[in-house]
Enzyme design. Sequence first.
Site, PDB file in Angstrom:
ATOM      1  N   HIS A 143    -197.770   5.196 -23.791  1.00  0.00           N
ATOM      2  CA  HIS A 143    -197.679   3.969 -22.993  1.00  0.00           C
ATOM      3  C   HIS A 143    -196.836   4.174 -21.737  1.00  0.00           C
ATOM      4  CE1 HIS A 143    -196.992  -0.416 -22.325  1.00  0.00           C
ATOM      5  NE2 HIS A 143    -195.762  -0.033 -22.024  1.00  0.00           N
TER       6      HIS A 143
ATOM      7  N   ASP B 280    -191.200   3.708 -18.823  1.00  0.00           N
ATOM      8  CA  ASP B 280    -191.595   2.327 -19.130  1.00  0.00           C
ATOM      9  C   ASP B 280    -190.510   1.354 -18.686  1.00  0.00           C
ATOM     10  OD1 ASP B 280    -193.192   0.256 -20.246  1.00  0.00           O
ATOM     11  OD2 ASP B 280    -192.011   0.317 -22.085  1.00  0.00           O
TER      12      ASP B 280
ATOM     13  N   HIS C 225    -197.681  -2.358 -15.186  1.00  0.00           N
ATOM     14  CA  HIS C 225    -198.212  -2.649 -16.515  1.00  0.00           C
ATOM     15  C   HIS C 225    -199.680  -3.072 -16.488  1.00  0.00           C
ATOM     16  CE1 HIS C 225    -194.060  -2.310 -17.968  1.00  0.00           C
ATOM     17  NE2 HIS C 225    -194.609  -2.145 -19.155  1.00  0.00           N
TER      18      HIS C 225
ATOM     19  N   HIS D 285    -201.620   0.046 -16.488  1.00  0.00           N
ATOM     20  CA  HIS D 285    -201.661   0.586 -17.860  1.00  0.00           C
ATOM     21  C   HIS D 285    -202.703  -0.147 -18.688  1.00  0.00           C
ATOM     22  CE1 HIS D 285    -200.715  -0.175 -22.094  1.00  0.00           C
ATOM     23  NE2 HIS D 285    -200.444   1.128 -22.142  1.00  0.00           N
TER      24      HIS D 285
END
Length: 327
Positions: A240, A139, A223, A226
């Site tokens: 995540h 991340d 992101h 995601h």
Amino acid sequence: MISGGKTALAVTEKQLIKSLDKAGIKWRRLLFTGESSPANIEKIKQGALNLKANVIVGVGGGKSLDAAKQAAAELELPVVCIPTIAATCSATTALSVIYNDRGEFQRVYVQARNPSLVLVDPVIIANSPAMYLRAGILDSLAKWYEGRAVWPSVQNPDVQSTAAFQLAEVLYHGHRKYAIEAVRLNAGRRVEDALIQTLDIVILLTGMIQTLAKGTLFTGLAHPVHNGMTLMKESHDVLHGLKVGYGIMVQLCVQKCPKKEFEDALSFFRRLGLEPCLKGLNLPFDHELILRIADKAANDPDMATFNFPVNKFVIASAMEKLEKRLG
């Protein structure tokens, strides 16, 4: 008001409650379950109001901390964050990622200030499953890959944005130096320098970069991919950071990066335990669903500064090519 999940409360409660009681501070715990959703944020707010709380303490992982931060912001209360895993930089940032109760991404709330206090106990994190640290590393790596992608489009960058970009490079090289050893130490429940360095990168440095960049510089494709994947019910059980890591590889495909760079990133991600394709994440491949995910990603607000012509078909094509290559 202390809000956290069952496991998070269990591993922190003894020290935390002992400290509060010794100081004569009145407290009450609230069990957090599910998503950082409007309903859960409201639940924390009502608990704090009933207690007449002066501060909200969030304990646990990213969703628990995000819900506590947003509840505190809406009540104009200070918030203390105690992360028990290192899967995100949520503990140090002034923003909350909001999902609905089905786990689908909704929006990001930006708060006026960062948490008033962040308490990190490396021993607690060392005793958590290493999969969380792997996810946190991936991340945070997005700060470099996304930042590098949008940097050429930043006009007259200010001091804060320039510092954020330079720190993102420090982050990248720090992870290449320490991350693999840190994961090994975490798996062995050992606290040594590589783990400390990596926790500082994942929690502190990543949060600093996010804050300095004001949430706008480091907005590439990883992101948004995601966020699009949250439409896939099966993805809700995937951490995540693993989905963001997959998003980084999709971004590299969209950018048509040099083969050497792609292979280097792929090799490093695999050493971290990520096979960055849908099959590697144990997720189904369905063309219609891929288009829906790609459409949500292409229309994500974070795509505003991505300096590359992108639409849902470009993203879907990259996802399909990645699957064909790795799946």
